[in-house]
Design a protein around this motif. Structure first.
Motif, PDB file in Angstrom:
ATOM      1  N   SER A 101       4.157  16.626  12.205  1.00 48.85           N
ATOM      2  CA  SER A 101       4.056  15.309  12.417  1.00 48.85           C
ATOM      3  C   SER A 101       4.910  14.693  11.273  1.00 48.85           C
ATOM      4  N   VAL A 102       5.211  15.069  10.202  1.00 47.45           N
ATOM      5  CA  VAL A 102       6.286  14.686   9.250  1.00 47.45           C
ATOM      6  C   VAL A 102       7.500  14.470   9.614  1.00 47.45           C
ATOM      7  N   ILE A 103       8.179  15.345  10.407  1.00 48.61           N
ATOM      8  CA  ILE A 103       9.475  15.087  11.019  1.00 48.61           C
ATOM      9  C   ILE A 103       9.402  14.254  12.142  1.00 48.61           C
ATOM     10  N   GLU A 104       8.453  14.125  12.846  1.00 48.03           N
ATOM     11  CA  GLU A 104       8.055  13.151  14.046  1.00 48.03           C
ATOM     12  C   GLU A 104       8.071  11.840  13.355  1.00 48.03           C
ATOM     13  N   ASP A 105       7.427  11.487  12.388  1.00 47.03           N
ATOM     14  CA  ASP A 105       7.187  10.323  11.742  1.00 47.03           C
ATOM     15  C   ASP A 105       8.638   9.866  11.178  1.00 47.03           C
ATOM     16  N   VAL A 106       9.555  10.739  10.441  1.00 42.84           N
ATOM     17  CA  VAL A 106      10.559  10.037   9.739  1.00 42.84           C
ATOM     18  C   VAL A 106      11.732  10.098  10.937  1.00 42.84           C
ATOM     19  N   GLY A 107      11.752  10.551  11.913  1.00 50.89           N
ATOM     20  CA  GLY A 107      12.756  10.411  12.845  1.00 50.89           C
ATOM     21  C   GLY A 107      13.804  11.587  12.895  1.00 50.89           C
ATOM     22  N   GLY A 108      13.237  12.740  12.354  1.00 54.15           N
ATOM     23  CA  GLY A 108      14.351  13.923  11.958  1.00 54.15           C
ATOM     24  C   GLY A 108      15.329  13.638  11.229  1.00 54.15           C
ATOM     25  N   PHE A 109      16.376  14.417  11.331  1.00 53.78           N
ATOM     26  CA  PHE A 109      17.605  14.365  10.375  1.00 53.78           C
ATOM     27  C   PHE A 109      18.553  13.169  11.055  1.00 53.78           C
ATOM     28  N   LYS A 110      19.156  12.496  10.056  1.00 53.70           N
ATOM     29  CA  LYS A 110      19.879  11.292  10.495  1.00 53.70           C
ATOM     30  C   LYS A 110      21.353  11.566  10.615  1.00 53.70           C
ATOM     31  N   PRO A 111      22.135  11.821  11.582  1.00 51.87           N
ATOM     32  CA  PRO A 111      23.348  12.086  11.744  1.00 51.87           C
ATOM     33  C   PRO A 111      24.336  11.148  10.875  1.00 51.87           C
ATOM     34  N   SER A 112      23.871  10.108  10.809  1.00 46.24           N
ATOM     35  CA  SER A 112      24.887   9.162   9.979  1.00 46.24           C
ATOM     36  C   SER A 112      24.682   9.466   8.518  1.00 46.24           C
ATOM     37  N   CYS A 113      23.911  10.175   8.059  1.00 45.12           N
ATOM     38  CA  CYS A 113      23.883  10.654   6.543  1.00 45.12           C
ATOM     39  C   CYS A 113      24.674  12.313   6.518  1.00 45.12           C
ATOM     40  N   SER A 114      25.261  12.665   7.414  1.00 43.55           N
ATOM     41  CA  SER A 114      25.784  14.066   7.477  1.00 43.55           C
ATOM     42  C   SER A 114      27.061  13.914   6.248  1.00 43.55           C
ATOM     43  N   PRO A 115      27.227  15.108   5.413  1.00 41.58           N
ATOM     44  CA  PRO A 115      26.399  16.185   5.574  1.00 41.58           C
ATOM     45  C   PRO A 115      25.053  16.267   4.668  1.00 41.58           C
ATOM     46  N   SER A 116      24.668  15.116   4.307  1.00 41.32           N
ATOM     47  CA  SER A 116      23.559  15.112   3.224  1.00 41.32           C
ATOM     48  C   SER A 116      22.203  14.660   3.862  1.00 41.32           C
ATOM     49  N   GLU A 117      22.151  14.681   5.156  1.00 40.66           N
ATOM     50  CA  GLU A 117      20.870  14.321   5.937  1.00 40.66           C
ATOM     51  C   GLU A 117      19.710  15.209   5.604  1.00 40.66           C
ATOM     52  N   ASP A 118      19.773  16.199   4.814  1.00 41.39           N
ATOM     53  CA  ASP A 118      18.551  16.923   4.385  1.00 41.39           C
ATOM     54  C   ASP A 118      17.966  16.185   3.235  1.00 41.39           C
ATOM     55  N   VAL A 119      18.942  15.939   2.306  1.00 44.07           N
ATOM     56  CA  VAL A 119      18.437  14.983   1.031  1.00 44.07           C
ATOM     57  C   VAL A 119      17.787  13.582   1.652  1.00 44.07           C
ATOM     58  N   GLU A 120      18.169  13.094   2.506  1.00 43.97           N
ATOM     59  CA  GLU A 120      17.687  11.788   3.057  1.00 43.97           C
ATOM     60  C   GLU A 120      16.346  12.010   3.691  1.00 43.97           C
ATOM     61  N   LEU A 121      16.161  13.291   4.666  1.00 40.90           N
ATOM     62  CA  LEU A 121      14.902  13.432   5.092  1.00 40.90           C
ATOM     63  C   LEU A 121      13.774  13.816   4.028  1.00 40.90           C
TER      64      LEU A 121
END
Length: 249
Positions: A101-121
């Motif tokens: 449910s966490v991944i669903e609520d935050v909308g997954g990884f944001k491609p616009s933040c690549s390659p630091s999308e993991d930190v954003e998530l």
């Protein structure tokens, strides 16, 4: 699962969409999960049923799989957004088990933040949900010269873009604004040092394009801190260049 290349975040999102479990862990192909990792994570969930994700420890390994080091961060519990806004207390997403449910609520990884999308998530999840950290070593992170974490000129602009996004979140909160300022300084130091190593390496191998990119990144994103680093980190920088270009016989 097949799709056109959409980067790490796009690949993780695609994998998540076809998964069905209640819990989700993202493991890159070059890293390794320890045998009892999931068991350790689930034990932490059982001890802290109110949390949305749990975080374990990792070991760093070399390209050949040999042991390198064991980075350890403070054990955090509850609402840890402020803590990881200041410092990267979560070594890597391979150390994290999320409720689906966490991944669903935050909308997954944001491609616009690549390659630091993991930190954003992680920041997004920590802002919305409580978490728990435990001391079991759950994964092995492979470090090698061409890994993303060593590409400072690529990572520094991306991670600072993620930190700027936090500005809208912390606006009006002096405590969180100060945490964000400390976090930006932390990442400028962390990836700035990697960029400085790249600069020296490009100079040694006479790569004008790489040298120019590294220099431009340092001047634009690091600025005044650049004049402190060469002296403060002179020994480690020289060792890094020596290891890369003058290997032991």
């Amino acid at each position: 699962v097949w799709q056109p290349n959409r980067g790490l975040g796009g690949a993780r999102n695609a994998g998540f969409q076809v998964s069905k479990g209640e819990y989700v862990l993202f493991l890159d192909a070059d890293d390794r999960l320890r045998p009892k990792a999931i068991e350790a994570h689930l034990s932490c969930f059982a001890a802290h049923p109110q949390v949305a994700f749990v975080v374990g420890d990792i070991d760093n390994i070399a390209l050949d799989g040999s042991y390198l080091s064991s980075p350890r961060w403070p054990l955090l519990q509850g609402n840890v957004y402020e803590d990881i806004l200041k410092v990267n207390h979560v070594a890597n997403t391979i150390a994290v088990l999320f409720r689906r449910s966490v991944i669903e609520d935050v909308g997954g990884f944001k491609p616009s933040c690549s390659p630091s999308e993991d930190v954003e998530l992680l920041l997004h999840a920590a802002r919305l949900f409580p978490s728990a950290h435990h001391r079991s070593t759950v994964a092995e992170y492979r470090r090698y010269p061409n890994s993303l974490s060593r590409k400072g000129a690529l990572m520094l602009p991306a991670i600072l873009r993620v930190m700027r996004l936090q500005g809208d979140v912390v606006k009006g909160n002096p405590r969180l604004s100060e945490a964000r300022r400390q976090g930006e300084a932390y990442w400028r130091d962390y990836f700035g040092k990697e960029t400085l190593k790249e600069l020296l390496a490009n100079a040694v191998r006479c790569s004008p394009r790489g040298f120019t990119t590294s220099l431009a990144t340092l001047l634009w994103y690091v600025r005044g801190r650049l004049f402190v680093w060469p002296w403060r980190y002179r020994k480690s920088l020289l060792r890094a260049v020596k290891r890369r270009f003058c290997p032991a016989k």
